[in-house]
Design a protein around this motif. Structure first.
Motif, PDB file in Angstrom:
ATOM      1  N   CYS A  26      -7.808  -9.346  -8.500  1.00 33.62           N
ATOM      2  CA  CYS A  26      -8.866  -9.057  -9.458  1.00 33.62           C
ATOM      3  C   CYS A  26      -8.298  -8.186 -10.583  1.00 33.62           C
ATOM      4  N   ASP A  27      -8.915  -8.229 -11.744  1.00 27.57           N
ATOM      5  CA  ASP A  27      -8.395  -7.500 -12.895  1.00 27.57           C
ATOM      6  C   ASP A  27      -8.214  -6.020 -12.604  1.00 27.57           C
ATOM      7  N   ILE A  28      -9.182  -5.431 -11.878  1.00 25.22           N
ATOM      8  CA  ILE A  28      -9.103  -3.996 -11.631  1.00 25.22           C
ATOM      9  C   ILE A  28      -9.057  -3.707 -10.136  1.00 25.22           C
ATOM     10  N   PHE A  29      -8.421  -4.610  -9.356  1.00 23.91           N
ATOM     11  CA  PHE A  29      -8.374  -4.355  -7.926  1.00 23.91           C
ATOM     12  C   PHE A  29      -7.113  -3.643  -7.486  1.00 23.91           C
ATOM     13  N   ASP A  30      -6.368  -3.103  -8.410  1.00 26.18           N
ATOM     14  CA  ASP A  30      -5.226  -2.281  -8.032  1.00 26.18           C
ATOM     15  C   ASP A  30      -5.767  -0.916  -7.610  1.00 26.18           C
ATOM     16  N   SER A  90     -14.721   0.817  -5.300  1.00 28.97           N
ATOM     17  CA  SER A  90     -13.285   0.771  -5.586  1.00 28.97           C
ATOM     18  C   SER A  90     -13.013   0.229  -6.978  1.00 28.97           C
ATOM     19  N   GLN A  91     -13.767  -0.805  -7.368  1.00 31.12           N
ATOM     20  CA  GLN A  91     -13.584  -1.381  -8.696  1.00 31.12           C
ATOM     21  C   GLN A  91     -13.924  -0.384  -9.800  1.00 31.12           C
ATOM     22  N   VAL A  92     -15.041   0.304  -9.632  1.00 39.84           N
ATOM     23  CA  VAL A  92     -15.470   1.262 -10.652  1.00 39.84           C
ATOM     24  C   VAL A  92     -14.480   2.420 -10.746  1.00 39.84           C
ATOM     25  N   ASN A  97     -10.096   5.333 -13.559  1.00 40.96           N
ATOM     26  CA  ASN A  97      -8.726   5.845 -13.568  1.00 40.96           C
ATOM     27  C   ASN A  97      -7.895   5.222 -14.675  1.00 40.96           C
ATOM     28  N   ASP A  98      -8.292   4.018 -15.107  1.00 38.45           N
ATOM     29  CA  ASP A  98      -7.592   3.362 -16.220  1.00 38.45           C
ATOM     30  C   ASP A  98      -8.178   3.745 -17.570  1.00 38.45           C
TER      31      ASP A  98
END
Length: 361
Positions: A26-30, A90-92, A97-98
């Motif tokens: 996912c785009d922001i699943f790091d 987690s996504q939010v 954090n980004d």
């Protein structure tokens, strides 16, 4: 409720259904899995694997504060339904954090959630996800919150709404939109979240997951956390008999001794007292970097007895060990150690109690 003792010929953990590399699709699943501390501390989710339509009411030790959980027709949200919230949180957090702007409404692919939470990606995985969304939206929570001497009664669902944006011809969902409740989103905004071990999604039994949540919330990086079975039963929200609950907890402790399957913490029971201690690998993963360790003295910033007594007055009903652990973890994330640990800790306790109120569980 799943209460069977784990069979000796199989591991207590669910198989890892997807390759580790597939987690970052996912785009922001790091991002590491994260759960909100409020629902980790209180028994919001049912342990039952069958439809649970019983209303629950938990009253704090002060006899005034309460949490009431009301199901809809298909039952209360389950511990496994919590996976959806963990994924969304987690996504939010990853987006924050980004440095990205975040909203209560998230849009993502159902497949990504299933993979990230170690669920099947066949038809049963999608139908189970839809049922989880229905229970999360249908479960109503009412609690009274005292702020500034004024009691406020607040009622809400765990998620405000969900929408299946696209479906395949056979009815399988592709894209989802989920709108988090203010309660959950405010926890994210206030950083009232804790990182969870990815192995959490491999735990088979709802009670195992609940015990891990409590350990993560109550023990943290402290040397140990103890809890009597009577109080533990209330904290987990178990509806089993005392005898059955004792058997279930003992079975989990025995399985952990034999297989070391519980993430991060060791669980041992003696004389109806559960003792939880961080495992060495957990302390290594959550230890401070060497530079920070030398600056702060690790998690052993000194506090005077007078400070601890004053802290009990500033945050009544909160376990002082929990507060010390949370403060030391918070301090470890700062660029510089506090110049006056006692004053910094008291300020932390005052802010903690103002944001969270009484903790009677």
């Amino acid at each position: 409720m799943v209460g069977e003792i784990t069979k000796p010929d199989r591991t207590p953990l669910l198989p890892l259904r997807h390759a580790q590399g597939d987690f970052f699709v996912c785009d922001i699943f790091d991002a590491a899995p994260k759960g909100d501390m409020a629902s980790m501390a209180h028994p919001i989710f049912t342990l039952s694997t069958k439809p649970d339509t019983k209303k629950r009411r938990y009253v704090a030790t002060d006899g005034k504060s309460y949490v009431e959980i009301r199901p809809n027709m298909i039952g209360l949200a389950t511990v496994h339904d919590r996976d959806v919230l963990i994924y969304c949180i987690s996504q939010v957090m990853a987006a924050l954090n980004d440095g990205k702007q975040v909203h209560r409404t998230l849009r993502f692919k159902a497949y990504d959630l299933l993979v990230a939470t170690n669920r099947p990606v066949a038809g049963t995985g999608y139908s189970g996800l839809k049922a989880a969304l229905e229970r999360l939206q249908g479960t109503q929570i009412e609690t009274n919150i005292t702020t500034g001497g004024v009691e406020q009664i607040d009622g809400f669902s765990l998620i405000d709404r969900y929408r299946i944006v696209r479906e395949t011809r056979d009815g399988r969902m592709l894209d989802l939109e989920v709108t988090l409740s203010d309660w959950v989103f405010n926890a994210i905004a206030g950083d009232d979240v804790l990182t969870l071990n990815r192995r959490y999604f491999q735990l088979r039994k709802p009670l195992e997951r609940r015990l891990y949540e409590l350990a993560r919330k109550q023990c943290g990086t402290q040397p140990e956390w103890k809890c009597g079975l009577d109080k533990l039963k209330d904290r987990t929200g178990s509806t089993s008999s005392d005898k059955e609950f004792r058997r279930l907890v003992r079975a989990i402790c025995k399985a952990d001794e034999e297989h070391n399957h519980m993430p991060d913490y060791a669980f041992r029971m003696e004389a109806d007292i559960l003792t939880v201690t961080p495992k060495p690998e957990f302390l290594e993963n959550y230890a401070l970097k060497p530079e920070q360790d030398r600056l702060t003295g690790g998690y052993v910033l000194p506090l005077s007895p007078d400070t601890l007594e004053r802290a009990r007055e500033l945050a009544p009903t909160w376990d002082i060990k929990v507060l010390v652990g949370e403060w030391r973890t918070y301090s470890a994330r700062q660029k510089e150690p506090p110049k006056n640990p006692d004053a910094a800790f008291l300020g932390f306790c005052k802010s903690w109690f103002k944001k969270r109120g009484r903790n009677g569980w």
